[in-house]
Design a protein around this motif. Structure first.
Motif, PDB file in Angstrom:
ATOM      1  N   MET A 183       0.863  -1.172   0.000  1.00 47.67           N
ATOM      2  CA  MET A 183       0.000   0.000   0.000  1.00 47.67           C
ATOM      3  C   MET A 183       0.903   1.226   0.000  1.00 47.67           C
ATOM      4  O   MET A 183       1.823   1.333   0.811  1.00 47.67           O
ATOM      5  CB  MET A 183      -0.891  -0.007   1.234  1.00 47.67           C
ATOM      6  N   MET A 184       0.662   2.179  -0.894  1.00 50.05           N
ATOM      7  CA  MET A 184       1.520   3.349  -1.042  1.00 50.05           C
ATOM      8  C   MET A 184       0.754   4.592  -0.608  1.00 50.05           C
ATOM      9  O   MET A 184      -0.377   4.831  -1.041  1.00 50.05           O
ATOM     10  CB  MET A 184       1.971   3.505  -2.494  1.00 50.05           C
ATOM     11  N   GLY A 185       1.368   5.359   0.276  1.00 50.25           N
ATOM     12  CA  GLY A 185       0.675   6.528   0.776  1.00 50.25           C
ATOM     13  C   GLY A 185       1.586   7.705   1.040  1.00 50.25           C
ATOM     14  O   GLY A 185       2.814   7.604   0.968  1.00 50.25           O
ATOM     15  N   ALA A 186       0.979   8.823   1.358  1.00 54.01           N
ATOM     16  CA  ALA A 186       1.735  10.054   1.591  1.00 54.01           C
ATOM     17  C   ALA A 186       0.904  10.994   2.433  1.00 54.01           C
ATOM     18  O   ALA A 186      -0.329  10.959   2.405  1.00 54.01           O
ATOM     19  CB  ALA A 186       2.089  10.718   0.268  1.00 54.01           C
ATOM     20  N   CYS A 226      -6.431  11.685  -5.369  1.00 56.37           N
ATOM     21  CA  CYS A 226      -5.395  11.993  -4.388  1.00 56.37           C
ATOM     22  C   CYS A 226      -5.610  13.404  -3.868  1.00 56.37           C
ATOM     23  O   CYS A 226      -6.309  14.209  -4.477  1.00 56.37           O
ATOM     24  CB  CYS A 226      -3.998  11.860  -5.004  1.00 56.37           C
ATOM     25  N   THR A 227      -4.993  13.688  -2.737  1.00 56.03           N
ATOM     26  CA  THR A 227      -5.095  15.029  -2.164  1.00 56.03           C
ATOM     27  C   THR A 227      -3.755  15.412  -1.567  1.00 56.03           C
ATOM     28  O   THR A 227      -2.874  14.573  -1.381  1.00 56.03           O
ATOM     29  CB  THR A 227      -6.217  15.106  -1.112  1.00 56.03           C
ATOM     30  N   LEU A 228      -3.612  16.671  -1.261  1.00 51.81           N
ATOM     31  CA  LEU A 228      -2.438  17.204  -0.584  1.00 51.81           C
ATOM     32  C   LEU A 228      -2.807  18.556   0.004  1.00 51.81           C
ATOM     33  O   LEU A 228      -3.921  19.043  -0.187  1.00 51.81           O
ATOM     34  CB  LEU A 228      -1.223  17.303  -1.500  1.00 51.81           C
ATOM     35  N   HIS A 229      -1.860  19.157   0.703  1.00 50.71           N
ATOM     36  CA  HIS A 229      -2.120  20.421   1.400  1.00 50.71           C
ATOM     37  C   HIS A 229      -2.628  21.477   0.424  1.00 50.71           C
ATOM     38  O   HIS A 229      -2.145  21.598  -0.701  1.00 50.71           O
ATOM     39  CB  HIS A 229      -0.830  20.897   2.065  1.00 50.71           C
ATOM     40  N   LEU A 276      -9.790  16.153   2.858  1.00 52.52           N
ATOM     41  CA  LEU A 276      -8.772  16.044   3.902  1.00 52.52           C
ATOM     42  C   LEU A 276      -7.910  14.808   3.691  1.00 52.52           C
ATOM     43  O   LEU A 276      -6.711  14.820   3.976  1.00 52.52           O
ATOM     44  CB  LEU A 276      -9.435  15.978   5.275  1.00 52.52           C
ATOM     45  N   TYR A 277      -8.492  13.737   3.206  1.00 59.23           N
ATOM     46  CA  TYR A 277      -7.737  12.517   2.947  1.00 59.23           C
ATOM     47  C   TYR A 277      -8.473  11.671   1.910  1.00 59.23           C
ATOM     48  O   TYR A 277      -9.681  11.820   1.705  1.00 59.23           O
ATOM     49  CB  TYR A 277      -7.528  11.700   4.238  1.00 59.23           C
ATOM     50  N   GLU A 278      -7.707  10.830   1.252  1.00 63.10           N
ATOM     51  CA  GLU A 278      -8.236   9.881   0.271  1.00 63.10           C
ATOM     52  C   GLU A 278      -7.676   8.507   0.619  1.00 63.10           C
ATOM     53  O   GLU A 278      -6.465   8.363   0.827  1.00 63.10           O
ATOM     54  CB  GLU A 278      -7.831  10.254  -1.156  1.00 63.10           C
ATOM     55  N   VAL A 279      -8.530   7.504   0.676  1.00 63.20           N
ATOM     56  CA  VAL A 279      -8.099   6.158   1.031  1.00 63.20           C
ATOM     57  C   VAL A 279      -8.731   5.147   0.084  1.00 63.20           C
ATOM     58  O   VAL A 279      -9.944   5.176  -0.153  1.00 63.20           O
ATOM     59  CB  VAL A 279      -8.497   5.791   2.480  1.00 63.20           C
ATOM     60  N   SER A 280      -7.912   4.271  -0.475  1.00 59.70           N
ATOM     61  CA  SER A 280      -8.396   3.150  -1.273  1.00 59.70           C
ATOM     62  C   SER A 280      -7.653   1.898  -0.816  1.00 59.70           C
ATOM     63  O   SER A 280      -6.861   1.939   0.128  1.00 59.70           O
ATOM     64  CB  SER A 280      -8.165   3.405  -2.767  1.00 59.70           C
ATOM     65  N   CYS A 328      -3.060  12.362   2.198  1.00 61.42           N
ATOM     66  CA  CYS A 328      -3.621  13.178   3.276  1.00 61.42           C
ATOM     67  C   CYS A 328      -3.129  14.602   3.104  1.00 61.42           C
ATOM     68  O   CYS A 328      -1.988  14.837   2.704  1.00 61.42           O
ATOM     69  CB  CYS A 328      -3.188  12.591   4.616  1.00 61.42           C
ATOM     70  N   ALA A 329      -4.000  15.551   3.413  1.00 63.42           N
ATOM     71  CA  ALA A 329      -3.656  16.959   3.224  1.00 63.42           C
ATOM     72  C   ALA A 329      -2.609  17.450   4.203  1.00 63.42           C
ATOM     73  O   ALA A 329      -2.018  18.502   4.004  1.00 63.42           O
ATOM     74  CB  ALA A 329      -4.909  17.821   3.328  1.00 63.42           C
ATOM     75  N   GLY A 330      -2.353  16.696   5.267  1.00 60.86           N
ATOM     76  CA  GLY A 330      -1.331  17.100   6.221  1.00 60.86           C
ATOM     77  C   GLY A 330      -1.928  17.685   7.483  1.00 60.86           C
ATOM     78  O   GLY A 330      -3.137  17.655   7.711  1.00 60.86           O
TER      79      GLY A 330
END
Length: 337
Positions: free
Chosen positions: A116-119, A138-141, A161-165, A171-173
């Motif tokens: 699983m790859m995330g940030a 996807c999302t970010l700040h 605020l966040y995206e999950v699959s 996550c926006a941070g």
């Protein structure tokens, strides 16, 4: 939660422990990192078992300094990682300066292994550069979204605020990482566990991903005039091709003179100067977070004349657009005493 309830939850999750490899990149956000890992630590304590485990990585295996100056000792270099369930890229400011070819190649390699790859925060930039986000939201700040869209126009970038699959998370941070952690906890242990963890931190039970990343203009400036709010929204939506004062006034169904009065009364500013500041703020984001040529940044922010852009930028921020390209820590080190 009662002891018996804890045991039931633990038995359900016992065979599904999760090991997360946190890749710490120089200048990463300590707030984001702590907001994600601390709820997981609390969950482990509440169930009496290390359901969530983690490994700290850096590119070289050496300690990594966060943007607040604190250094974190890591467990391994990226090449030493042998096993994990998920990888989380933790970044912060000056993200484009730290996305080395070695890290990008390593992320691609790990993705091929089915991890699983995330940030969190600007770490989404690393996953995008590695080509791992095609076909998934996807999302970010919020500060980095405009420049990110310029760099990766084919990706689906949301303001959530966040995206999950099943295979990705972003996550926006900031404290949104806490909300993301609560989502994982609820999925594995149920809402009662999520509530118990939130209570440990005197926190609410988590925001939905649709909640806004930043305060709106009403909160930021205590503005309640609907016509003024409409004009500001128009300005934000038209930074590359600025609208004239007359066009803005017509859209708000007021005269140019009334428009000037609205800005003076509520913002102690003129429409033109306020609009200019919005465009310069966007330019600052582009310069700090992308490798776009300065001339392209000027055009993307509505400046026809490069000299006008440069003069305005220096007046607003006290440095030229090219000086803005220098990472923050180098600017501090090179500052005359």
């Amino acid at each position: 939660m009662t002891e018996s309830h804890n045991q039931i939850r633990f038995e359900e999750a016992e065979e599904h422990e999760m090991t997360i490899a946190f890749l710490l990149v120089p200048d990463f956000s300590m707030m984001c990192f702590s907001s994600l890992i601390e709820p997981l630590r609390a969950l482990n304590r509440l169930v009496g078992h290390e359901y969530f485990k983690w490994i700290f990585l850096s590119e070289s295996g050496k300690p990594v300094q966060a943007s607040n100056g604190a250094s974190i000792i890591v467990d391994q270099s990226i090449d030493q990682l042998t096993n994990c369930d998920a990888i989380c890229v933790c970044t912060g400011i000056d993200v484009s300066y730290h996305a080395s070819d070695a890290i990008i190649a390593w992320l691609r390699q790990e993705a091929r292994k089915g991890r699983m790859m995330g940030a969190i925060s600007t770490g989404t930039y690393f996953l995008a550069k590695a080509g791992l986000l095609e076909g998934t939201p996807c999302t970010l700040h919020w500060e980095n979204q405009e420049s990110f869209r310029e760099l990766f126009p084919t990706l689906e970038v949301t303001n959530r605020l966040y995206e999950v699959s099943d295979k990705h998370f972003s996550c926006a941070g900031g404290t949104a990482a806490f909300d993301l952690a609560l989502v994982w906890i609820a999925k594995k242990f149920g809402n009662s566990a999520k509530t118990a963890v939130a209570d440990q931190f005197l926190h609410g039970t988590g925001r939905s991903p649709e909640e806004p990343q930043r305060n709106d203009w009403v909160e930021r400036y205590s503005i309640h005039n609907p016509k003024l709010l409409d004009v500001i929204k128009l300005m934000e939506d038209n930074l590359e091709e600025p609208m004239s004062r007359q066009e803005l006034a017509d859209a708000a169904k007021v005269s140019v003179r009334q428009l000037e009065r609205l800005f003076g009364k509520h913002l102690q500013n003129s429409p033109s100067l306020f609009y200019l500041q919005l465009r310069l703020e966007r330019a600052s984001y582009f310069l700090r977070q992308t490798a776009m040529p300065v001339s392209e940044v000027a055009v993307a922010c509505g400046f026809i004349s490069f000299s006008h852009f440069s003069r305005s930028y220096r007046k607003q921020f006290g440095r030229s657009p090219s000086e803005e390209r220098t990472p923050e820590h180098e600017r501090v080190e090179n500052k005359p005493s």
